[in-house]
Design a protein around this motif. Structure first.
Motif, PDB file in Angstrom:
ATOM      1  N   UNK A 124      49.314   4.214  17.974  1.00 49.68           N
ATOM      2  CA  UNK A 124      49.155   3.639  16.898  1.00 49.68           C
ATOM      3  C   UNK A 124      48.188   3.142  16.907  1.00 49.68           C
ATOM      4  N   UNK A 125      46.707   2.920  15.907  1.00 51.80           N
ATOM      5  CA  UNK A 125      45.989   1.676  16.442  1.00 51.80           C
ATOM      6  C   UNK A 125      45.859   0.684  15.950  1.00 51.80           C
ATOM      7  N   UNK A 126      45.160   0.006  17.128  1.00 51.72           N
ATOM      8  CA  UNK A 126      45.625  -1.803  17.556  1.00 51.72           C
ATOM      9  C   UNK A 126      44.019  -1.987  16.944  1.00 51.72           C
ATOM     10  N   UNK A 127      43.923  -2.565  16.796  1.00 53.07           N
ATOM     11  CA  UNK A 127      42.793  -3.054  15.609  1.00 53.07           C
ATOM     12  C   UNK A 127      41.977  -4.933  16.267  1.00 53.07           C
ATOM     13  N   UNK A 128      41.977  -5.213  16.882  1.00 56.50           N
ATOM     14  CA  UNK A 128      41.241  -6.473  17.366  1.00 56.50           C
ATOM     15  C   UNK A 128      41.497  -7.489  16.219  1.00 56.50           C
ATOM     16  N   UNK A 129      42.104  -8.259  15.917  1.00 54.93           N
ATOM     17  CA  UNK A 129      41.914  -9.196  14.820  1.00 54.93           C
ATOM     18  C   UNK A 129      40.456  -9.857  14.060  1.00 54.93           C
ATOM     19  N   UNK A 130      39.542 -10.104  15.511  1.00 54.44           N
ATOM     20  CA  UNK A 130      38.230 -10.406  15.022  1.00 54.44           C
ATOM     21  C   UNK A 130      37.323  -9.400  14.524  1.00 54.44           C
ATOM     22  N   UNK A 131      37.857  -7.590  14.772  1.00 60.55           N
ATOM     23  CA  UNK A 131      36.483  -6.943  13.952  1.00 60.55           C
ATOM     24  C   UNK A 131      37.800  -6.894  12.445  1.00 60.55           C
ATOM     25  N   UNK A 132      38.920  -7.069  13.051  1.00 60.15           N
ATOM     26  CA  UNK A 132      39.658  -7.077  11.117  1.00 60.15           C
ATOM     27  C   UNK A 132      39.298  -8.079  10.252  1.00 60.15           C
ATOM     28  N   UNK A 133      38.525  -9.152  11.242  1.00 58.43           N
ATOM     29  CA  UNK A 133      38.128 -10.546  10.337  1.00 58.43           C
ATOM     30  C   UNK A 133      36.386  -9.916   9.382  1.00 58.43           C
ATOM     31  N   UNK A 134      36.399  -9.698  10.291  1.00 56.22           N
ATOM     32  CA  UNK A 134      34.631  -9.451  10.435  1.00 56.22           C
ATOM     33  C   UNK A 134      34.866  -8.195   8.942  1.00 56.22           C
ATOM     34  N   UNK A 135      35.797  -7.019   8.893  1.00 59.63           N
ATOM     35  CA  UNK A 135      35.717  -6.197   7.705  1.00 59.63           C
ATOM     36  C   UNK A 135      35.518  -7.018   6.887  1.00 59.63           C
ATOM     37  N   UNK A 136      36.794  -8.250   6.151  1.00 62.32           N
ATOM     38  CA  UNK A 136      36.487  -8.534   5.578  1.00 62.32           C
ATOM     39  C   UNK A 136      35.613  -9.804   4.951  1.00 62.32           C
ATOM     40  N   UNK A 137      34.406 -10.035   5.885  1.00 59.69           N
ATOM     41  CA  UNK A 137      33.498 -10.397   5.104  1.00 59.69           C
ATOM     42  C   UNK A 137      32.510  -9.325   4.616  1.00 59.69           C
ATOM     43  N   UNK A 138      32.271  -8.304   5.168  1.00 63.18           N
ATOM     44  CA  UNK A 138      31.564  -7.244   4.651  1.00 63.18           C
ATOM     45  C   UNK A 138      31.995  -6.757   3.356  1.00 63.18           C
ATOM     46  N   UNK A 139      33.430  -7.291   3.006  1.00 60.95           N
ATOM     47  CA  UNK A 139      33.978  -6.729   1.613  1.00 60.95           C
ATOM     48  C   UNK A 139      33.653  -7.351   1.268  1.00 60.95           C
ATOM     49  N   UNK A 140      33.903  -9.137   1.166  1.00 64.41           N
ATOM     50  CA  UNK A 140      33.206  -9.841   0.112  1.00 64.41           C
ATOM     51  C   UNK A 140      31.801  -9.780   0.140  1.00 64.41           C
ATOM     52  N   UNK A 141      31.068  -9.460   0.599  1.00 66.35           N
ATOM     53  CA  UNK A 141      29.584  -9.563   0.247  1.00 66.35           C
ATOM     54  C   UNK A 141      29.231  -7.844  -0.504  1.00 66.35           C
ATOM     55  N   UNK A 142      29.861  -7.069  -0.590  1.00 64.21           N
ATOM     56  CA  UNK A 142      29.774  -6.132  -0.700  1.00 64.21           C
ATOM     57  C   UNK A 142      30.319  -5.991  -2.190  1.00 64.21           C
ATOM     58  N   UNK A 143      31.433  -7.523  -2.808  1.00 57.42           N
ATOM     59  CA  UNK A 143      31.815  -7.461  -4.651  1.00 57.42           C
ATOM     60  C   UNK A 143      30.644  -8.343  -4.463  1.00 57.42           C
ATOM     61  N   UNK A 144      30.131  -9.567  -3.783  1.00 56.79           N
ATOM     62  CA  UNK A 144      29.382 -10.307  -4.702  1.00 56.79           C
ATOM     63  C   UNK A 144      28.155 -10.123  -4.758  1.00 56.79           C
ATOM     64  N   UNK A 145      27.279  -9.151  -3.706  1.00 55.86           N
ATOM     65  CA  UNK A 145      25.535  -8.236  -4.350  1.00 55.86           C
ATOM     66  C   UNK A 145      26.114  -6.966  -5.426  1.00 55.86           C
ATOM     67  N   UNK A 146      25.361  -7.544  -6.281  1.00 56.37           N
ATOM     68  CA  UNK A 146      25.012  -7.121  -6.480  1.00 56.37           C
ATOM     69  C   UNK A 146      24.291  -5.709  -6.475  1.00 56.37           C
ATOM     70  N   UNK A 147      23.454  -5.559  -5.564  1.00 51.19           N
ATOM     71  CA  UNK A 147      22.320  -4.702  -4.523  1.00 51.19           C
ATOM     72  C   UNK A 147      23.342  -3.727  -4.619  1.00 51.19           C
ATOM     73  N   UNK A 148      24.440  -4.486  -4.008  1.00 52.05           N
ATOM     74  CA  UNK A 148      25.398  -3.118  -3.468  1.00 52.05           C
ATOM     75  C   UNK A 148      25.902  -2.129  -3.819  1.00 52.05           C
ATOM     76  N   UNK A 149      26.056  -2.215  -5.243  1.00 53.68           N
ATOM     77  CA  UNK A 149      26.344  -1.080  -6.648  1.00 53.68           C
ATOM     78  C   UNK A 149      27.925  -1.052  -5.943  1.00 53.68           C
ATOM     79  N   UNK A 150      29.003  -2.010  -5.342  1.00 53.22           N
ATOM     80  CA  UNK A 150      30.460  -1.301  -5.380  1.00 53.22           C
ATOM     81  C   UNK A 150      30.965  -1.079  -6.272  1.00 53.22           C
ATOM     82  N   UNK A 151      31.824  -0.152  -6.076  1.00 54.88           N
ATOM     83  CA  UNK A 151      32.581   0.968  -7.812  1.00 54.88           C
ATOM     84  C   UNK A 151      33.609  -0.387  -7.796  1.00 54.88           C
ATOM     85  N   UNK A 152      33.805  -0.236  -8.096  1.00 54.13           N
ATOM     86  CA  UNK A 152      34.715  -1.351  -9.382  1.00 54.13           C
ATOM     87  C   UNK A 152      36.483  -1.465  -8.498  1.00 54.13           C
ATOM     88  N   UNK A 153      36.972  -0.076  -7.973  1.00 59.01           N
ATOM     89  CA  UNK A 153      38.028  -0.236  -7.311  1.00 59.01           C
ATOM     90  C   UNK A 153      37.153   0.687  -5.833  1.00 59.01           C
TER      91      UNK A 153
END
Ligand code: WQD
Length: 346
Positions: A236-265
């Motif tokens: 399996x691919x075992x990932x630190x829950x803290x690293x995983x949590x940080x991915x969520x912060x980056x995902x939120x920032x990607x959605x909220x910051x129009x300049x990041x130009x994220x796709x709709x999905x």
């Protein structure tokens, strides 16, 4: 203190929800946390406050409760994004109680999306799972790999949730969607103030392993060493829950910051990119902590896939996320948390 915005976290007192709440607060977000406390304790809020100095706004709410969800959005018009963790997630239980899983995991997402549409929320980060890939033909697995027929109702609810999100976006939803496909989250916050709190006998490997190391369980059962892998045990691919949590912060920032130009999905694999076998993981734990783990080889577990690990290149390049913590450090954090739990019970 001015914040970057308000994020609604469902399942906020759960394992990944609590670690993500800590990272969101430390990144400057205000968090409104919901949980029905069916599989977590409200005391987790003390741990979050002890780490960050801030106690998130919390409501004991079931995401299937439309009136309660509407009341939360009406009370917090500043909610700009949602991270949806709340779900039933025990693979074995889902086989015994499929209707409970379909009702809870599908209805809660629909209730949330309808509320987001009414309130103009900018986007949602959805907690998906590598389980949607089943046993991939090609490894490491990329986001474009075929979705295979689910092996459990739990896995099927993750696939259907992903389709609900896709179809809502295709139908012109006013919000953006990022689906994060987790591999195997393990470990705890380095403070040992929050971590995984399995209720009853743990189903997942790491909590059972640390409870065995602590003498709570007599020995760990390794479910098979006759697989077609280098040492015969599953990978399996075992990932630190803290690293995983940080991915969520980056995902939120990607959605909220129009300049990041994220796709709709958008969809991202959140894994280290490295496969580790059960036996290798036991050896790494023992070397990292100096604590022996008594184990025995038993028969295979029904429904287990042989091996899966991520190709995380898209998350690395597009999300700007990379797993940081070593497996040894992550296993040490899991052990420190287990020791802390033992102290709390004294
Ligand atoms: C890992 C490996 C077991 C326990 C599941 C869900 C996934 C996600 C994580 C929710 C396997 C072996 C385990 C034990 C063992 N859940 N094992 N002895 O099954 O990869 O993933 O949990 O989001 O969606 O599918 O995780 O920790 O149960 O098992 O030998 O006592 O450890 O056979 O090879 P899994 P796991």
């Amino acid at each position: 203190m001015a914040t970057k915005g308000t994020i609604l976290v469902t399942g906020g007192t759960g394992y990944i929800g609590s670690h993500t709440t800590v990272e969101l607060i430390q990144a400057g977000y205000k968090v409104v946390s919901l949980d029905n406390l069916s599989n977590s304790s409200i005391n987790v809020l003390e741990g979050i406050e002890a780490i960050t100095g801030i106690r998130p706004t919390f409501y004991e709410v079931d995401c299937n409760d439309e009136q309660a969800i509407e009341a939360v959005f009406a009370k917090h018009p500043d909610i700009q994004g949602v991270i949806h963790f709340a779900a039933s997630k025990a693979v074995g239980e889902s086989v015994q109680k499929p209707l409970l899983y379909y009702r809870n995991n599908l209805l809660s997402l629909i209730v949330l999306l309808e509320a987001m549409q009414r309130h103009g929320t900018k986007g949602i980060v959805f907690s998906s799972s590598c389980t949607v890939y089943g046993q991939p033909e090609i490894l490491p697995v990329t986001e474009d790999a075929p979705i295979q027929v689910a092996l459990s109702p739990y896995g099927n609810t993750k696939q259907i949730n992903e389709e609900i999100l896709r179809d809502a976006v295709y139908a012109g939803a006013s919000y953006k969607v990022i689906r994060l496909r987790y591999f195997n989250p393990i470990g705890a916050h380095p403070s040992a103030l929050i971590g995984e709190l399995p209720l009853g006998a743990p189903q997942n490997l790491i909590p059972y392993l640390t409870q065995t190391a602590a003498g709570i369980r007599q020995e760990l059962s390794v479910f098979g060493d006759d697989y077609n892998t280098p040492d015969g045990s599953c990978i399996r691919d075992y990932i630190s829950v803290v690293d995983l949590a940080k991915a969520h912060v980056l995902a939120v920032e990607r959605i909220l910051d129009e300049a990041k130009g994220s796709e709709a999905l958008e969809t991202f694999n959140i894994g280290t990119g490295r496969g580790v076998s059960v036996l290798e993981l036991i050896r790494t734990f023992e070397a990292a902590t100096g604590v022996k783990v008594p184990y025995k080889i038993v028969g295979r577990r029904e429904g287990d896939i042989v091996q899966v690990w991520a190709n995380p290149e898209r998350a690395n390049k597009v999300l700007g996320w990379q797993a940081q913590e070593s497996l040894a450090d992550t296993l040490r954090s899991a052990w420190a948390w287990q020791v802390r739990l033992g102290e709390r019970e004294k």
